[in-house]
Design an enzyme around this catalytic site. Structure first.
Site: not given
Length: 301
Positions: A69, A221, A229
């Protein structure tokens, strides 16, 4: 619903082996950019550090991260080390190994089993720790994970790793891993509006075995790595209005309601969104509301 005094304790707890965590945790991926990894512009470094410290102040004691990351400007592990070291005794940091990523951000092939020790040691170095609380093997499309998971089991025996998990897997991979060493957590994609019979099967299998199920992209999502989202079904919006909370909080509340073994790890670089995410652990959906939301999920099948 006020978010002023709600802490992660409101979500309840779950035991990852001998480590107790609040079920509402924090995912560190988005600290490296506004989307994922090397996409998007990360928050200011001081803001990201403040978000991590605020999360812990709000009772978050389960943080999900990985050495891969990182963006051109930020490393999630370095931010965690800077913000939270020396670490609180009850803080559980989970990381992942398996994917290979070059320093320029490009993805390489999956790590070989003999390379996983180096991945674990890199996480140890970046986090400033002498052992890792929980390490997931992130599956990279291989059909069998036995050799890779076996290599991590050896590192567990050597004391570098306390507990093991698996990620991005199918049900047969869980059985394969458990035949080698104890599995305390499974991390897979799972969201209200993203139905998956395979994910549902894993959720059930984990519950039966007392294994944590840790969804990623629960708030995102279909938006996935690009962030939360903004496409919400009418039922989600209606339930959110009824509780006086945001649709994202309802999505998190629904996620936690899928079982006492389900842990949420929403990530954000925004302090206000962090407080909202933590406060979602206090939202209690009625059976009728859960039925309406489950119908939304079924309609997408």
């Amino acid at each position: 619903m006020t978010t002023e005094t709600i802490t992660a304790h409101a979500a309840g707890t779950w035991d990852l082996g001998d480590l107790s965590v609040n079920r509402l945790g924090f995912g560190a991926m988005r600290l490296t950019g506004s989307a994922a990894f090397h996409h998007g512009v990360p928050s200011r470094r001081d803001r990201s550090i403040a978000v991590l410290r605020t999360a812990v102040e709000l009772g978050v004691n389960h943080i999900d991260t990985a050495a891969f990351y990182f963006s051109a400007l930020r490393s999630a592990n370095e931010l965690i080390n800077t913000a939270l070291s020396p670490y609180a005794d009850d803080l559980v940091i989970a990381t992942k190994v398996g994917p290979h990523r070059e320093y320029d951000g490009e993805w390489g092939t999956a790590a070989r089993p003999d390379q996983l020790r180096g991945h674990v040691e890199e996480n140890l170095r970046q986090l400033g720790r002498d052992h890792l609380d929980l390490v997931y093997l992130r599956r990279m499309r291989q059909d069998s994970i036995a050799e890779h998971f076996g290599a991590l089991a050896e590192l567990r025996e050597a004391g570098l790793v306390r507990h093991l998990g698996i990620s991005a897997v199918r049900p047969h991979h869980l059985a394969e891993a458990r035949a080698i060493a104890p599995v305390v957590a499974v991390q897979n994609r799972y969201a209200l509006d993203r139905p998956s019979p395979e994910a549902d099967a894993l959720l059930r299998l984990c519950g039966e075995a007392g294994i944590a199920f840790v969804p990623f992209y629960a708030v995102a999502g279909d938006a996935g790595e690009h962030g939360a989202t903004d496409a919400h079904d009418a039922e989600v919006l209606a339930v959110a209005r009824a509780h006086g909370v945001t649709p994202a909080q309802i999505r998190l509340a629904w996620t936690l309601a899928q079982g006492p073994h389900v842990l949420a790890i929403p990530g954000t670089g925004n302090p206000d969104h962090l407080r909202e995410n933590v406060a979602a652990g206090a939202v209690r959906l009625t059976e009728e509301e859960l039925g309406r939301l489950n119908a939304v999920r079924a309609q997408g099948s």
